[in-house]
Motif scaffolding. Structure first.
Motif, PDB file in Angstrom:
ATOM      1  N   GLY A 295     -12.535  -3.513   0.956  1.00  0.00           N
ATOM      2  CA  GLY A 295     -11.836  -2.568   0.084  1.00  0.00           C
ATOM      3  C   GLY A 295     -11.476  -1.288   0.809  1.00  0.00           C
ATOM      4  N   ALA A 296     -11.240  -1.425   2.094  1.00  0.00           N
ATOM      5  CA  ALA A 296     -10.926  -0.262   2.923  1.00  0.00           C
ATOM      6  C   ALA A 296     -10.182  -0.717   4.167  1.00  0.00           C
ATOM      7  N   ILE A 297      -9.531   0.227   4.789  1.00  0.00           N
ATOM      8  CA  ILE A 297      -8.959  -0.010   6.113  1.00  0.00           C
ATOM      9  C   ILE A 297     -10.039   0.411   7.100  1.00  0.00           C
ATOM     10  N   ILE A 298     -10.433  -0.503   7.971  1.00  0.00           N
ATOM     11  CA  ILE A 298     -11.479  -0.245   8.952  1.00  0.00           C
ATOM     12  C   ILE A 298     -10.830  -0.068  10.324  1.00  0.00           C
ATOM     13  N   VAL A 299     -11.218   1.001  11.014  1.00  0.00           N
ATOM     14  CA  VAL A 299     -10.702   1.270  12.353  1.00  0.00           C
ATOM     15  C   VAL A 299     -11.896   1.493  13.269  1.00  0.00           C
ATOM     16  N   ILE A 300     -11.933   0.747  14.372  1.00  0.00           N
ATOM     17  CA  ILE A 300     -13.020   0.880  15.338  1.00  0.00           C
ATOM     18  C   ILE A 300     -12.458   1.505  16.611  1.00  0.00           C
ATOM     19  N   ILE A 301     -13.068   2.616  17.029  1.00  0.00           N
ATOM     20  CA  ILE A 301     -12.603   3.380  18.183  1.00  0.00           C
ATOM     21  C   ILE A 301     -13.628   3.275  19.314  1.00  0.00           C
ATOM     22  N   ASP A 302     -13.170   2.895  20.493  1.00  0.00           N
ATOM     23  CA  ASP A 302     -14.019   2.818  21.676  1.00  0.00           C
ATOM     24  C   ASP A 302     -14.431   4.218  22.118  1.00  0.00           C
TER      25      ASP A 302
ATOM     26  N   LEU B 294       0.829  -1.207   0.000  1.00  0.00           N
ATOM     27  CA  LEU B 294       0.000   0.000   0.000  1.00  0.00           C
ATOM     28  C   LEU B 294       0.862   1.255   0.000  1.00  0.00           C
ATOM     29  N   SER B 295       0.369   2.269  -0.688  1.00  0.00           N
ATOM     30  CA  SER B 295       1.008   3.571  -0.585  1.00  0.00           C
ATOM     31  C   SER B 295      -0.051   4.561  -0.109  1.00  0.00           C
ATOM     32  N   LYS B 296       0.398   5.604   0.554  1.00  0.00           N
ATOM     33  CA  LYS B 296      -0.519   6.591   1.121  1.00  0.00           C
ATOM     34  C   LYS B 296      -1.418   7.208   0.050  1.00  0.00           C
ATOM     35  N   SER B 297      -0.893   7.361  -1.172  1.00  0.00           N
ATOM     36  CA  SER B 297      -1.671   7.973  -2.246  1.00  0.00           C
ATOM     37  C   SER B 297      -2.840   7.098  -2.698  1.00  0.00           C
ATOM     38  N   GLU B 298      -2.814   5.800  -2.382  1.00  0.00           N
ATOM     39  CA  GLU B 298      -3.883   4.885  -2.790  1.00  0.00           C
ATOM     40  C   GLU B 298      -5.048   4.853  -1.803  1.00  0.00           C
ATOM     41  N   VAL B 299      -4.834   5.394  -0.615  1.00  0.00           N
ATOM     42  CA  VAL B 299      -5.816   5.274   0.457  1.00  0.00           C
ATOM     43  C   VAL B 299      -6.495   6.617   0.693  1.00  0.00           C
ATOM     44  N   GLU B 300      -7.819   6.600   0.696  1.00  0.00           N
ATOM     45  CA  GLU B 300      -8.577   7.829   0.922  1.00  0.00           C
ATOM     46  C   GLU B 300      -8.601   8.177   2.411  1.00  0.00           C
ATOM     47  N   GLU B 301      -9.075   9.358   2.708  1.00  0.00           N
ATOM     48  CA  GLU B 301      -9.200   9.847   4.086  1.00  0.00           C
ATOM     49  C   GLU B 301     -10.145   8.939   4.884  1.00  0.00           C
ATOM     50  N   ALA B 302      -9.830   8.735   6.156  1.00  0.00           N
ATOM     51  CA  ALA B 302     -10.700   7.945   7.029  1.00  0.00           C
ATOM     52  C   ALA B 302     -11.932   8.766   7.391  1.00  0.00           C
ATOM     53  N   HIS B 303     -13.114   8.181   7.150  1.00  0.00           N
ATOM     54  CA  HIS B 303     -14.384   8.846   7.441  1.00  0.00           C
ATOM     55  C   HIS B 303     -15.239   7.974   8.346  1.00  0.00           C
TER      56      HIS B 303
ATOM     57  N   ILE C 178      -9.972   2.171  -0.294  1.00  0.00           N
ATOM     58  CA  ILE C 178      -8.855   1.951  -1.204  1.00  0.00           C
ATOM     59  C   ILE C 178      -9.475   1.597  -2.564  1.00  0.00           C
ATOM     60  N   PRO C 179      -9.678   2.603  -3.420  1.00  0.00           N
ATOM     61  CA  PRO C 179     -10.381   2.375  -4.699  1.00  0.00           C
ATOM     62  C   PRO C 179      -9.826   1.217  -5.524  1.00  0.00           C
ATOM     63  N   LYS C 180      -8.512   1.055  -5.530  1.00  0.00           N
ATOM     64  CA  LYS C 180      -7.896  -0.030  -6.299  1.00  0.00           C
ATOM     65  C   LYS C 180      -8.434  -1.391  -5.834  1.00  0.00           C
ATOM     66  N   LEU C 181      -8.550  -1.587  -4.535  1.00  0.00           N
ATOM     67  CA  LEU C 181      -9.056  -2.856  -4.011  1.00  0.00           C
ATOM     68  C   LEU C 181     -10.552  -3.015  -4.292  1.00  0.00           C
ATOM     69  N   ILE C 182     -11.288  -1.923  -4.196  1.00  0.00           N
ATOM     70  CA  ILE C 182     -12.723  -1.969  -4.497  1.00  0.00           C
ATOM     71  C   ILE C 182     -12.923  -2.379  -5.951  1.00  0.00           C
ATOM     72  N   ASN C 183     -12.148  -1.792  -6.862  1.00  0.00           N
ATOM     73  CA  ASN C 183     -12.245  -2.111  -8.291  1.00  0.00           C
ATOM     74  C   ASN C 183     -11.874  -3.563  -8.588  1.00  0.00           C
ATOM     75  N   GLU C 184     -11.008  -4.140  -7.745  1.00  0.00           N
ATOM     76  CA  GLU C 184     -10.602  -5.533  -7.918  1.00  0.00           C
ATOM     77  C   GLU C 184     -11.579  -6.507  -7.248  1.00  0.00           C
ATOM     78  N   GLY C 185     -12.629  -5.966  -6.604  1.00  0.00           N
ATOM     79  CA  GLY C 185     -13.642  -6.815  -5.988  1.00  0.00           C
ATOM     80  C   GLY C 185     -13.414  -7.173  -4.536  1.00  0.00           C
ATOM     81  N   TRP C 186     -12.419  -6.582  -3.902  1.00  0.00           N
ATOM     82  CA  TRP C 186     -12.166  -6.866  -2.496  1.00  0.00           C
ATOM     83  C   TRP C 186     -13.275  -6.265  -1.640  1.00  0.00           C
TER      84      TRP C 186
END
Length: 99
Positions: free
Chosen positions: A60-67, A25-34, A49-57
């Protein structure tokens, strides 16, 4: 109680750590966390991560769960328990998971 702004910053830092640790992964491939979802226990952020979404993953994103109580990023075990409880509460509310 932790606030949403602090949680957003924590999610951004976590996404950066994950990008840094992943050689594919490179930072330019990953969108802002929302913020994509929340419940009484946690905020859930996704950095698509649009590239992963386009490939069917999926997701297709990095998921972060905050308590919401103390602002920590849920560990893998905590995430498994969180999803199990969430699935049970959704089932009680009438949502049924498709097979």
């Amino acid at each position: 109680m932790f606030d949403l702004g602090e949680a957003q910053n924590t999610a951004r830092r976590e996404v950066e750590k994950i990008i840094h640790a992943d050689l594919e992964l490179s930072k330019s491939e990953v969108e802002e966390a929302h913020l994509v979802r929340e419940n009484e226990r946690a905020w859930i952020f996704a950095a698509q991560i649009p590239k992963l979404i386009n490939e069917g993953w999926s997701p297709g994103a990095i998921i972060v769960i905050i308590d919401k109580k103390d602002g920590h990023v849920l560990t893998e075990d905590e995430q498994a328990e969180f999803h199990k409880q969430w699935e049970n509460s959704r089932r009680r509310a009438g949502f049924i998971k498709q097979k």
